[in-house]
Design a protein around this motif. Structure first.
Motif, PDB file in Angstrom:
ATOM      1  N   MET A  27       2.666  -2.509 -13.902  1.00  0.00           N
ATOM      2  CA  MET A  27       1.212  -2.409 -13.874  1.00  0.00           C
ATOM      3  C   MET A  27       0.731  -1.362 -14.880  1.00  0.00           C
ATOM      4  SD  MET A  27      -1.639  -3.432 -12.586  1.00  0.00           S
ATOM      5  CE  MET A  27      -1.078  -4.344 -11.129  1.00  0.00           C
ATOM      6  N   HIS A  59       0.851  -1.189   0.000  1.00  0.00           N
ATOM      7  CA  HIS A  59       0.000   0.000   0.000  1.00  0.00           C
ATOM      8  C   HIS A  59       0.891   1.245   0.000  1.00  0.00           C
ATOM      9  CE1 HIS A  59      -2.890   3.022   1.227  1.00  0.00           C
ATOM     10  NE2 HIS A  59      -3.892   2.123   1.147  1.00  0.00           N
ATOM     11  N   SER A  60       0.676   2.118  -0.989  1.00  0.00           N
ATOM     12  CA  SER A  60       1.567   3.275  -1.127  1.00  0.00           C
ATOM     13  C   SER A  60       1.344   4.321  -0.052  1.00  0.00           C
ATOM     14  CB  SER A  60       1.389   3.911  -2.511  1.00  0.00           C
ATOM     15  OG  SER A  60       0.052   4.387  -2.671  1.00  0.00           O
ATOM     16  N   GLY A  67      -5.331  -0.887 -14.806  1.00  0.00           N
ATOM     17  CA  GLY A  67      -5.408  -1.813 -13.669  1.00  0.00           C
ATOM     18  C   GLY A  67      -4.665  -1.344 -12.448  1.00  0.00           C
ATOM     19  N   SER A  68      -4.242  -0.104 -12.441  1.00  0.00           N
ATOM     20  CA  SER A  68      -3.403   0.380 -11.341  1.00  0.00           C
ATOM     21  C   SER A  68      -4.225   0.693 -10.091  1.00  0.00           C
ATOM     22  CB  SER A  68      -2.644   1.632 -11.779  1.00  0.00           C
ATOM     23  OG  SER A  68      -3.541   2.677 -12.077  1.00  0.00           O
ATOM     24  N   SER A  69      -3.546   0.603  -8.953  1.00  0.00           N
ATOM     25  CA  SER A  69      -4.138   0.990  -7.675  1.00  0.00           C
ATOM     26  C   SER A  69      -3.041   1.594  -6.816  1.00  0.00           C
ATOM     27  CB  SER A  69      -4.773  -0.223  -6.987  1.00  0.00           C
ATOM     28  OG  SER A  69      -3.802  -1.235  -6.744  1.00  0.00           O
ATOM     29  N   ASN A  70      -3.353   1.990  -5.606  1.00  0.00           N
ATOM     30  CA  ASN A  70      -2.389   2.677  -4.757  1.00  0.00           C
ATOM     31  C   ASN A  70      -1.413   1.694  -4.117  1.00  0.00           C
ATOM     32  OD1 ASN A  70      -3.412   5.279  -5.197  1.00  0.00           O
ATOM     33  ND2 ASN A  70      -5.039   4.957  -3.693  1.00  0.00           N
ATOM     34  N   VAL A  71      -0.515   1.178  -4.941  1.00  0.00           N
ATOM     35  CA  VAL A  71       0.482   0.233  -4.434  1.00  0.00           C
ATOM     36  C   VAL A  71       1.868   0.621  -4.927  1.00  0.00           C
ATOM     37  CG1 VAL A  71      -1.162  -1.693  -4.297  1.00  0.00           C
ATOM     38  CG2 VAL A  71       0.204  -1.370  -6.373  1.00  0.00           C
TER      39      VAL A  71
END
Length: 450
Positions: A298, A213-214, A302-306
């Protein structure tokens, strides 16, 4: 035939040659994996039929272990006459919609500027048409022995090098005419006398065992994509010159290409600076260049806060004539392995070592070609390089070590836009090339063979 008669016959042949070019442009002969085979096979058969009718009665599709077959033929000339090999290729690049074509790439389109637009119109259907026109000028009976090799997989993983190595006797000759190049500008004739080589590798940068998790971990925890970006940035200095220690550089003594011409040809956006130092010709043909031609991580959708645990890039480096591809790639790999930030783990996989090539320019074939090109264009001939690589040339040189190489074509650097959107060819360049090739074949019969 004298020069005037060859010029007239080439002019008379052009309407049919333009129709043939349009017919071939309409065939999406993409030999890349994942594309349908039928169009490539159809292109091979249509091309074969055209050259059989032009005089190569024994032209045939050769057997190869895999991939699309080359076309080969031999037309004997008078006993003792020089032997010339004509080369071109019948496959083309893809033309995906995202390239932004202004006309259908598979519909040959004559626009207001007189050029013919379509995928492959220049690269390398123009080469096929130039060879076809040369044969028609001689009514299928050239003044010397002519061999024909038309490749079917030049734009992808070529199978022709292995074919040449297995059948070197087919390529014994005095002169290779490789019609897959072009002038810098329409109407200004040049030989291509040097090609940069191409080495490549894939670099993977790893910083974490898994995504994080970023928001919770971002800041002190290293992200692999950011580490990769910093590593890639070390490959150039502030001017944009290659900053890899041990990589060879040089200077170009032939024709130059102005910054204005380059900006216009490459469609560089207003306000964006050109990179590197020195004359443009030096930067294009005598300096190394490095590009990241692909990146894996990524995707945006499809990206997320990682934080990204690993990221990879495919690196292509063009190397200068005279350089050893193994040593140049060694230098690049060493740089990548020793410049990663924050102690990031780096793994490099070597993928390509294509040598550069330089033409000899002091033989009788080159002298005859220079005269022929000057006659066809009506002005002095220069010399240019090419950033593109053709590993096949080294293989042909090994098969016929005493042969000379003439590299020319109708793919003008200024406007043809090969491999890009709105690829096009100037029919006048094809016509002048037909004249030059016909004059060259005739002139060779007046010059002792090598």
């Amino acid at each position: 035939m004298d020069v005037d008669e060859i010029v007239r016959k080439a002019s008379d042949a052009m309407p049919e040659l333009v129709r043939d070019l349009g017919h071939l442009v309409a065939i999406p002969s993409i030999a890349f994996p994942g594309y349908p085979a039928e169009p490539v096979e159809r292109m091979g058969q249509v091309t074969l039929d055209l050259f059989q009718k032009a005089g190569f009665r024994d032209a045939r599709l050769m057997e190869v272990p895999s991939g699309y077959p080359p076309i080969y033929a031999e037309l004997p000339g008078p006993e003792g006459s020089p032997v010339v090999v004509l080369y071109a290729h019948y496959d083309v690049q893809p033309a995906p919609p995202e390239q932004g074509w202004s006309s259908d790439p598979w519909t040959p389109t004559r626009k207001a500027d007189g050029r013919i637009y379509g995928r492959g119109a220049a690269d390398d259907i123009s080469g096929l048409i130039a060879h076809l026109g040369t044969m028609r000028v001689f009514d299928g009976q050239p003044p010397c022995t002519v061999k024909l090799i038309l490749e079917g997989m030049e734009e992808t993983e070529s199978n022709l090098e292995a074919f040449v190595e297995a059948h070197p006797e087919l390529f014994s000759c005095d002169l290779f005419i490789v019609c897959d190049m072009g002038n810098l500008r329409v109407g200004d004739p040049v030989f291509t006398t040097a090609l940069r080589g191409d080495v490549a590798c894939i670099v993977k940068v790893s910083t974490l065992q898994h995504p994080l998790h970023s928001g919770i971990f971002g800041g002190p925890t290293p992200d692999a994509m950011m580490a990769l970006a910093r590593l890639l940035a070390t490959l150039h200095d502030e001017t944009g010159d290659v900053a890899v220690e041990g990589v060879t550089t040089g200077s170009w003594a032939g024709e130059q290409f102005s910054e204005e011409n380059l900006r216009a040809s490459a469609d560089v956006l207003d306000g964006v600076m050109l990179t590197g130092s020195g004359e443009v010709g030096d930067r294009l043909w005598a300096h190394p260049s490095i590009n990241a031609i692909g990146v894996d991580m990524m995707n945006i959708a499809g990206s997320s806060n990682v934080l990204i645990p690993e990221a990879s890039a495919k690196i292509s480096m063009r190397i200068v004539p005279g350089a050893d591809p193994v040593k140049e790639l060694d230098a690049l790999v060493t740089h990548l392995e020793t410049h990663a930030p924050w102690g990031a783990k780096v793994e490099v996989t070597r993928t390509k070592e294509a040598p550069p090539f330089r033409c000899s320019t002091d033989g009788p074939g080159y002298a005859a070609a220079r005269w022929a090109l000057e006659q066809a264009f009506g002005k002095p001939v220069g010399e240019a390089g090419s950033g593109g690589s053709i590993p096949l040339l080294r293989t042909l040189q090994q098969a016929a070590p005493n042969a000379e190489f003439i590299l020319w074509g109708a793919e003008d650097t200024a406007l043809s836009r090969i491999h890009a959107s709105d690829e096009s060819v100037d029919p006048g360049e094809i016509e002048r090339l037909v004249v030059a090739q016909a004059l060259l074949l005739q002139r060779l019969t007046e010059t002792p063979s090598a």
